[in-house]
Structure formats: C-alpha cells, structure tokens
Design a protein around this motif. Structure first.
Motif, short mmCIF file in Angstrom:
data_model
loop_
_atom_site.label_atom_id
_atom_site.label_comp_id
_atom_site.label_asym_id
_atom_site.label_seq_id
_atom_site.Cartn_x
_atom_site.Cartn_y
_atom_site.Cartn_z
N ARG A 313 33.86 -31.20 36.55
CA ARG A 313 34.51 -30.90 35.27
C ARG A 313 34.20 -29.45 34.92
O ARG A 313 33.11 -28.95 35.24
CB ARG A 313 34.02 -31.82 34.15
N ALA A 314 35.13 -28.78 34.25
CA ALA A 314 34.93 -27.36 33.91
C ALA A 314 35.63 -27.05 32.60
O ALA A 314 36.72 -27.57 32.32
CB ALA A 314 35.47 -26.47 35.02
N VAL A 315 34.98 -26.20 31.80
CA VAL A 315 35.53 -25.81 30.49
C VAL A 315 35.29 -24.33 30.25
O VAL A 315 34.44 -23.70 30.88
CB VAL A 315 34.88 -26.62 29.33
N GLU A 316 36.07 -23.80 29.30
CA GLU A 316 35.90 -22.41 28.84
C GLU A 316 35.77 -22.42 27.32
O GLU A 316 36.48 -23.16 26.63
CB GLU A 316 37.11 -21.57 29.24
N ARG A 317 34.84 -21.60 26.80
CA ARG A 317 34.71 -21.50 25.34
C ARG A 317 35.84 -20.64 24.79
O ARG A 317 36.03 -19.50 25.21
CB ARG A 317 33.36 -20.90 24.94
N ILE A 318 36.61 -21.19 23.84
CA ILE A 318 37.75 -20.48 23.26
C ILE A 318 37.54 -20.21 21.77
O ILE A 318 38.42 -19.65 21.11
CB ILE A 318 39.06 -21.26 23.47
N LYS A 319 36.39 -20.62 21.25
CA LYS A 319 36.06 -20.38 19.84
C LYS A 319 34.69 -19.76 19.77
O LYS A 319 33.76 -20.26 20.41
CB LYS A 319 36.10 -21.70 19.08
N ASP A 320 34.54 -18.68 19.03
CA ASP A 320 33.28 -17.98 18.93
C ASP A 320 32.18 -18.96 18.52
O ASP A 320 32.35 -19.69 17.55
CB ASP A 320 33.37 -16.83 17.93
N ARG A 321 31.09 -18.96 19.26
CA ARG A 321 30.01 -19.91 19.00
C ARG A 321 29.42 -19.74 17.61
O ARG A 321 28.91 -20.69 17.01
CB ARG A 321 28.90 -19.76 20.05
N ARG A 322 29.49 -18.55 17.05
CA ARG A 322 28.94 -18.32 15.71
C ARG A 322 29.84 -18.88 14.63
O ARG A 322 29.43 -19.07 13.49
CB ARG A 322 28.72 -16.83 15.48
N ALA A 323 31.10 -19.20 15.02
CA ALA A 323 32.02 -19.79 14.06
C ALA A 323 32.14 -21.30 14.26
O ALA A 323 32.80 -21.99 13.50
CB ALA A 323 33.40 -19.16 14.20
#
Length: 324
Positions: A313-323
């Motif tokens: 399984r693989a994912v990409e972060r598309i939302k800033d972690r600080r938000a």
C-alpha cells in the motif's frame, strides 16, 4: 547459513524497485529525508541511497544483529545515515532526538525478516529445531517459551485463535497445557511435535504446515507486533511533509487490516454526511497511490519465495501536516 556470506547476498528485498519508484518523487531532491522503519539488512535502504545522492536516511530496527549487519552494508554512506536501535512505533521520539521536524518518505517492510528466519537459534522457524525464543530484540522481553509455558490455557487459546487465525486453537492450547505439565516446552521441535499430535493430519493438505499459524501467533505476541503497528502507522503519517510518501509492505491479513484502516481513513473527507461545503479541516490528508493493494509478480516470487504473501500500500500527503 554461512555467517561469512555478504549481507547483500543473504537478503533479497521484497518489491525493491516498486518501493523505491513509488517513493522517488518525494525523496529525489537533495536534502530529502527518508525513514526505513524496518531496516533489517538494509537492502531497500542501500537502493535508495545509491539512487539519490542527496538523500539522508534514518534507519530503525529493534534487532541489534540486523543493525550491525546493515551498519556494515551501508558504511559507504555513513555521512548520510542515522541508524537507530528502536521499535518503529518510536518514530516521533527518534525524529525528536535527531532534531528532524518532518520527513519526505517512510518505508515499512513488516513481519519477520530473512535474517530472523534464517538464524536457527532465534527460534522463528518451525522447519528446524531451536530454542523457543522469537524475540526480534534479543536484549529484552519475554520469549516464546515464556508464553508457551506460563500463559493460562484460555489465554493461549485466545492468542492462537486471534493472532494466528487458527481454527484448531482450542486443541492446540489444550495440547500445550498437557505437554508442559509433564515437561516445559523449550524448543521449536517439541512445540511442533505437540501441535502435530492434536491437529488433524488432513488439515496440512489445505492449510500448510500445522504449526504455521501458531508460530505466527506466538511471534506476534512476543513482539507485540500488532499493538506496535497500531501506534506506528499514525505516527509515521504525522511525520510526513506535504508531498511526502509512505510505502507499507505487509504479509498477513491482520497487519494489512491495520494499515488499511489508517491509510484509508486519512484518505477520505471527514465532513459529515450531507454537509454542503467541505471545509479545509475536513479535506483528506492522504492520496492513495495504488488501487487497493499490489502484489509481487510471478518472476519476483520465483526469485524470492518469501515475497509471495506481500501486499503493498502507498500514500502521499496532500494536506499540510500543520493544518491536519
């Protein structure tokens, strides 16, 4: 196994090229940081360090022998690596100790390693006799012998059924309780003998080796693997920078269920059903990079039979972690 055999020749990393190619867009830029959360003998890490000359790697493993071997293997990259003796649910603490705020990539290659399976004295394999240990970190914690000889029969039954998904858990737990009353069970060979006496002979024709699921259950219990994984996956996601990617290889349904739950949950909007507008705080944190799971192809399984049960399984972060 020949102790003098080079580390690279002892280990064929599962889905190495696919893992590295999925991580590549996030970790190819100079100054990128990737975590190999299950360093093992360093096969995946070596590939990443060779391909991306500006990459810094943080390697984590609870197995001190694996760390020693990977340290030797990755010595040519010593100025670009930090190798840490830790469990992968300690990622936040490891990053804090190293002064790293966020990372561009994370790789998990779960389950028991080739090193642990092949070193007979570790007691992970049911195919030859050895001390009943099964600890990934041999410096601490209870052994499989402690579990087998000291857990009450009902608790043994629960563990074997739950962690091993073994339909004969009741028979096996009862057989263990009877056998240990005569003499403590201290070796893999004796445990296999006990299991063989209570599991119907016909079961092996469809379910494989009769001890397979019990050994899996004991290994998971000894190393608290699923409890650790439940903490580790969210911690790793939280460490990803915007655009960062994570790849996870799991080898049985219980691991994959935990991974799927976290990654799927964070890949969906959290807006209430029927909510007219998706607010920023409701937007998904992650984008899935593969549909469902990917499995090794026939050529890879032929080269590396241990890859047969792997699910990627693989994912990409598309939302800033600080938000988030």
């Amino acid at each position: 196994m020949n102790a003098e055999q080079p580390t690279a020749g002892r280990h064929v990393p599962v889905l190495r090229e696919r893992c590295v190619s999925l991580l590549e867009p996030a970790i190819q830029a100079s100054g990128s940081v990737v975590i190999d959360a299950t360093l093992g003998m360093g096969g995946h890490s070596e590939s990443m360090l060779k391909r991306f000359p500006g990459l810094h790697l943080i390697g984590i493993d609870r197995d001190e022998e694996a760390l020693a071997l990977s340290t030797e293997r990755l010595a040519p990259f010593e100025d670009r690596i930090d190798l840490v003796h830790a469990v992968y649910d300690e990622i936040p603490d490891v990053l804090d100790d190293l002064g790293v705020d966020e990372v561009q990539g994370v790789l998990f290659d779960l389950g028991v390693s080739s090193l642990q399976l092949d070193e007979r004295e570790r007691g992970f394999a049911y195919s030859y006799d050895a001390p009943l240990d099964m600890r990934m970190d041999t410096s601490t914690g209870q052994t499989a012998a402690d579990v087998v000889n000291n857990y009450p029969e009902p608790e043994l039954r629960t563990i074997i059924r739950k962690w091993g998904e073994e339909k004969f858990a009741g028979r096996i737990a009862s057989g263990i309780a009877a056998a240990r009353a005569e003499q403590p069970i201290t070796t893999t060979g004796r445990l296999v003998e006990v299991i063989r006496t209570v599991v119907p002979a016909g079961a092996a024709r469809t379910g494989g080796h009769p001890a397979k699921r019990t050994f899996q259950a004991l290994r998971i219990e000894v190393n608290e693997e699923l409890n650790v994984l439940e903490r580790a996956v969210p911690g790793a996601v939280d460490a990803l920078a915007l655009g960062g990617r994570m790849v996870v290889l799991s080898y049985h349904s219980l691991e994959d269920k935990i991974v799927k739950s976290v990654l799927s949950g964070r890949s969906q909007s959290s807006a209430p059903r029927g909510f007219p507008v998706e607010l920023e705080e409701h937007k998904p944190e992650l984008k899935r990079l593969v549909r469902g799971t990917e499995a090794p192809n026939e050529a890879e399984i032929e080269e590396n039979p241990r890859a047969a049960s792997a699910k990627l399984r693989a994912v990409e972060r598309i939302k800033d972690r600080r938000a988030a």
